[in-house]
Design a protein around this motif. Structure first.
Motif, PDB file in Angstrom:
ATOM      1  N   GLY A  29       0.830  -1.211   0.000  1.00  0.00           N
ATOM      2  CA  GLY A  29       0.000   0.000   0.000  1.00  0.00           C
ATOM      3  C   GLY A  29       0.863   1.258   0.000  1.00  0.00           C
ATOM      4  N   ALA A  30       2.041   1.167   0.594  1.00  0.00           N
ATOM      5  CA  ALA A  30       2.943   2.332   0.611  1.00  0.00           C
ATOM      6  C   ALA A  30       3.676   2.437  -0.718  1.00  0.00           C
ATOM      7  N   GLY A  92       3.140  12.244  -9.584  1.00  0.00           N
ATOM      8  CA  GLY A  92       2.398  11.244  -8.813  1.00  0.00           C
ATOM      9  C   GLY A  92       1.033  11.778  -8.421  1.00  0.00           C
ATOM     10  N   THR A  94      -0.281  12.935  -5.633  1.00  0.00           N
ATOM     11  CA  THR A  94      -0.330  14.196  -4.885  1.00  0.00           C
ATOM     12  C   THR A  94      -0.191  15.377  -5.845  1.00  0.00           C
ATOM     13  N   HIS A 121      -7.163   9.777   1.601  1.00  0.00           N
ATOM     14  CA  HIS A 121      -5.759  10.022   1.955  1.00  0.00           C
ATOM     15  C   HIS A 121      -5.616  11.534   2.127  1.00  0.00           C
ATOM     16  N   ASN A 169     -11.786   8.400  -3.249  1.00  0.00           N
ATOM     17  CA  ASN A 169     -10.840   7.424  -3.796  1.00  0.00           C
ATOM     18  C   ASN A 169     -11.602   6.217  -4.336  1.00  0.00           C
ATOM     19  N   ASN A 173      -6.767   3.457   0.820  1.00  0.00           N
ATOM     20  CA  ASN A 173      -5.453   2.875   1.126  1.00  0.00           C
ATOM     21  C   ASN A 173      -5.374   2.382   2.564  1.00  0.00           C
ATOM     22  N   ASP A 198      -9.445   9.415  -6.952  1.00  0.00           N
ATOM     23  CA  ASP A 198      -8.063   9.091  -6.602  1.00  0.00           C
ATOM     24  C   ASP A 198      -7.910   7.576  -6.742  1.00  0.00           C
ATOM     25  N   ALA A 200      -5.016   5.881  -6.673  1.00  0.00           N
ATOM     26  CA  ALA A 200      -3.676   5.423  -6.259  1.00  0.00           C
ATOM     27  C   ALA A 200      -3.695   4.003  -5.689  1.00  0.00           C
ATOM     28  N   GLN A 201      -4.698   3.713  -4.849  1.00  0.00           N
ATOM     29  CA  GLN A 201      -4.738   2.385  -4.228  1.00  0.00           C
ATOM     30  C   GLN A 201      -5.512   1.386  -5.086  1.00  0.00           C
ATOM     31  N   SER A 221      -0.485   6.847  -9.096  1.00  0.00           N
ATOM     32  CA  SER A 221       0.984   6.884  -9.000  1.00  0.00           C
ATOM     33  C   SER A 221       1.581   5.598  -9.551  1.00  0.00           C
ATOM     34  N   HIS A 223       4.396   4.236  -8.706  1.00  0.00           N
ATOM     35  CA  HIS A 223       5.146   3.427  -7.731  1.00  0.00           C
ATOM     36  C   HIS A 223       4.274   2.430  -6.972  1.00  0.00           C
ATOM     37  N   LYS A 224       2.958   2.592  -7.058  1.00  0.00           N
ATOM     38  CA  LYS A 224       2.093   1.604  -6.403  1.00  0.00           C
ATOM     39  C   LYS A 224       1.693   0.497  -7.378  1.00  0.00           C
ATOM     40  N   ARG A 356       2.969  -1.512   7.308  1.00  0.00           N
ATOM     41  CA  ARG A 356       2.968  -0.109   7.726  1.00  0.00           C
ATOM     42  C   ARG A 356       2.140   0.006   9.003  1.00  0.00           C
ATOM     43  N   ARG A 376      -1.071  -2.309   9.157  1.00  0.00           N
ATOM     44  CA  ARG A 376      -1.681  -2.566   7.848  1.00  0.00           C
ATOM     45  C   ARG A 376      -0.826  -3.553   7.051  1.00  0.00           C
TER      46      ARG A 376
HETATM   47  N1  7TS Z   1      -4.071   8.562  -2.453  1.00  0.00           N
HETATM   48  C1  7TS Z   1      -4.063   7.286  -2.046  1.00  0.00           C
HETATM   49  C2  7TS Z   1      -5.343   6.512  -2.007  1.00  0.00           C
HETATM   50  C3  7TS Z   1      -2.842   6.702  -1.695  1.00  0.00           C
HETATM   51  O1  7TS Z   1      -2.832   5.423  -1.313  1.00  0.00           O
HETATM   52  C4  7TS Z   1      -1.643   7.455  -1.741  1.00  0.00           C
HETATM   53  C5  7TS Z   1      -0.347   6.895  -1.268  1.00  0.00           C
HETATM   54  C6  7TS Z   1      -1.720   8.782  -2.209  1.00  0.00           C
HETATM   55  C7  7TS Z   1      -2.952   9.295  -2.543  1.00  0.00           C
HETATM   56  C8  7TS Z   1      -0.509   9.612  -2.377  1.00  0.00           C
HETATM   57  O2  7TS Z   1       0.291   9.092  -3.400  1.00  0.00           O
HETATM   58  P1  7TS Z   1       1.719   9.698  -3.746  1.00  0.00           P
HETATM   59  O3  7TS Z   1       2.313   8.729  -4.709  1.00  0.00           O
HETATM   60  O4  7TS Z   1       1.513  11.044  -4.320  1.00  0.00           O
HETATM   61  O5  7TS Z   1       2.453   9.758  -2.428  1.00  0.00           O
HETATM   62  N2  7TS Z   1      -0.512   5.972  -0.215  1.00  0.00           N
HETATM   63  C9  7TS Z   1       0.437   5.603   0.662  1.00  0.00           C
HETATM   64  C10 7TS Z   1       0.173   4.698   1.717  1.00  0.00           C
HETATM   65  O6  7TS Z   1      -0.908   4.180   1.963  1.00  0.00           O
HETATM   66  N3  7TS Z   1       1.300   4.522   2.421  1.00  0.00           N
HETATM   67  O7  7TS Z   1       2.277   5.279   1.860  1.00  0.00           O
HETATM   68  C11 7TS Z   1       1.757   5.940   0.757  1.00  0.00           C
END
Ligand code: 7TS
Length: 403
Positions: A29-30, A92, A94, A121, A169, A173, A198, A200-201, A221, A223-224, A356, A376
């Motif tokens: 998740g991170a 990314g 954010t 988030h 989202n 996450n 969003d 990301a997750q 992002s 990286h996920k 985490r 988590r």
């Molecule tokens: N939104 C969600 C749902 C996320 O999981 C994350 C990162 C972000 C936004 C931000 O993404 P970034 O790539 O811009 O940083 N989530 C996490 C997490 O759950 N643990 O570390 C980063």
């Protein structure tokens, strides 16, 4: 065919040890881990065609530009955007959210309403709070239920002709909840509001179709999803991206510059000022190819099995509570009665297990449950049931030591 041994071979990091124990990586998740093919793409860029893009007539610059734009098309196809220029390559999630939030400062008026889900988030809360402060708009919250789902009845009741934007989202996450984004989008559109999702997750687990969803903005992002850090996307419908002013001024985002007046470039360059993360963008495309070659149906199947098995085994531990039990992806957020999550995380690390601990940048969710945070475990398709057994044993050990 999904072959877990072969897939694990693709990830060199999974062979390493931590504190003398084989690494069990449950902090997807991170950030997710990186397959060799993505690492090779990064090395190939710096070894063979490192050059700035969109500006040189020389061969290296043209090769880098071609590869970067090929990546944009891969991303377009993956998300099923209508046009490649609706994909803005950003740093990314954010960054993507901040581009939209800062753009709406010149569109929203005092008294306009913004709805944000309680499951967000911080990156999908704070930019909107900053926007509201700037323009005098009102931020309202779509509340959550005890099982980690959104209260949709309240959502429908909150929507009105003053609602201009809705943020949610796709997947939480912190809890893994899969939100009913199609219902959220359709209802928002009925009152004329625009929706930013969003993803990301969600994107490590689900392949979203932005046209089918009819979503206005979708962000994620790399990286996920097996890609590198510092790169991601902002998808926006063409007409909506055209409405937003540029986020940053600089090179590559202009059409003409004089001291009297500057005119801006069209999409996507208007939002891509300066030298971007070139090799990151290219490697993002490779990561998307990699995940698609495995197949999102296969990925989902493996992760659902891990989630079901992990939930069943962890629930057997007395005093262990799981937060978020509604329809979800492979995230298990839990606590052990009488123990701080940080202490459990520290012991798990000593046993080679990466999870985490804390509020997961989603403090309002922790406040809802009146807890400082959770432990988590977030699973990816390259994880196994044997690793879950190791986690369960390690949690039992930590409980014995701490309670
Ligand atoms: N939104 C969600 C749902 C996320 O999981 C994350 C990162 C972000 C936004 C931000 O993404 P970034 O790539 O811009 O940083 N989530 C996490 C997490 O759950 N643990 O570390 C980063």
């Amino acid at each position: 065919m999904f072959n877990i041994e072969k897939i694990r071979e693709d990830f060199p990091i999974l062979k390493r040890e931590v504190h003398g124990k084989p690494l069990v990586y449950f902090d997807n998740g991170a950030t997710s881990q990186t397959p060799q093919i993505v690492i090779d793409a990064i090395v190939d860029y710096y070894s063979n065609y490192n050059a700035n893009i969109h500006r040189g007539v020389h061969t290296l610059s043209q090769e880098a530009t071609d590869k970067y734009e090929e990546a944009r098309i891969k991303i377009q196809k993956h998300f099923n955007a209508k046009n490649s220029y609706e994909i803005i390559l950003t740093a990314g999630t954010t960054h993507s959210i901040n581009i939209v939030a800062s753009g709406y400062a010149s569109i929203l008026k005092k008294g306009d309403e913004i709805l944000v889900s309680a499951l967000e988030h911080h990156s999908n809360i704070v930019p909107w709070q900053m926007l509201c402060e700037k323009v005098g708009a009102i931020l309202k919250v779509i509340p959550m239920e005890n099982d980690g789902s959104l209260n949709m009845e309240t959502y429908h009741g909150l929507l009105n002709s003053q609602t201009k934007l809705v943020f949610c989202n796709h997947v939480s996450n912190a809890l893994g909840t899969i939100n009913p984004i199609k219902e959220i989008i359709d209802a928002a559109h009925k009152v004329g509001a625009k929706v930013l999702v969003d993803g990301a997750q969600a994107c490590p687990h689900i392949k979203p179709d932005v046209q089918e969803l009819d979503v206005d903005y979708y962000v994620a992002s790399a990286h996920k999803m097996c890609g590198p850090t510092g790169v991601g996307l902002l998808y926006g419908k063409e007409e909506l991206l055209n409405l937003l002013p540029p986020y940053q001024g600089g090179g590559e985002m202009i059409e003409t510059v004089t001291f009297e007046k500057t005119t801006y470039a069209g999409l996507p360059h208007k939002f891509e000022a300066g030298t971007p993360n070139i090799c990151g963008g290219i490697a993002f495309g490779v990561a998307i190819d990699y995940m698609n070659a495995i197949g999102f149906d296969e990925i989902a199947k493996q992760e659902e099995e891990l989630l079901a098995y992990g939930t069943k085994e962890l629930e057997k531990i007395e005093g262990l509570k799981i937060y978020g039990t509604s329809h979800k992806t492979s995230v298990i957020s839990f606590n052990i009665e009488g123990v701080h999550p940080y202490d459990v995380g520290t012991i798990l690390d000593k046993l080679g297990i990466a999870v985490r601990t804390g509020h997961h940048c989603a403090q309002p969710i922790m406040d809802y449950f009146c807890i400082p945070g959770t432990i988590r475990a977030s699973f990816a398709f390259y994880n196994t049931k044997e690793e879950i057994d190791q986690l369960v044993n390690a949690v039992k050990k930590a409980q014995m030591m701490l309670v």
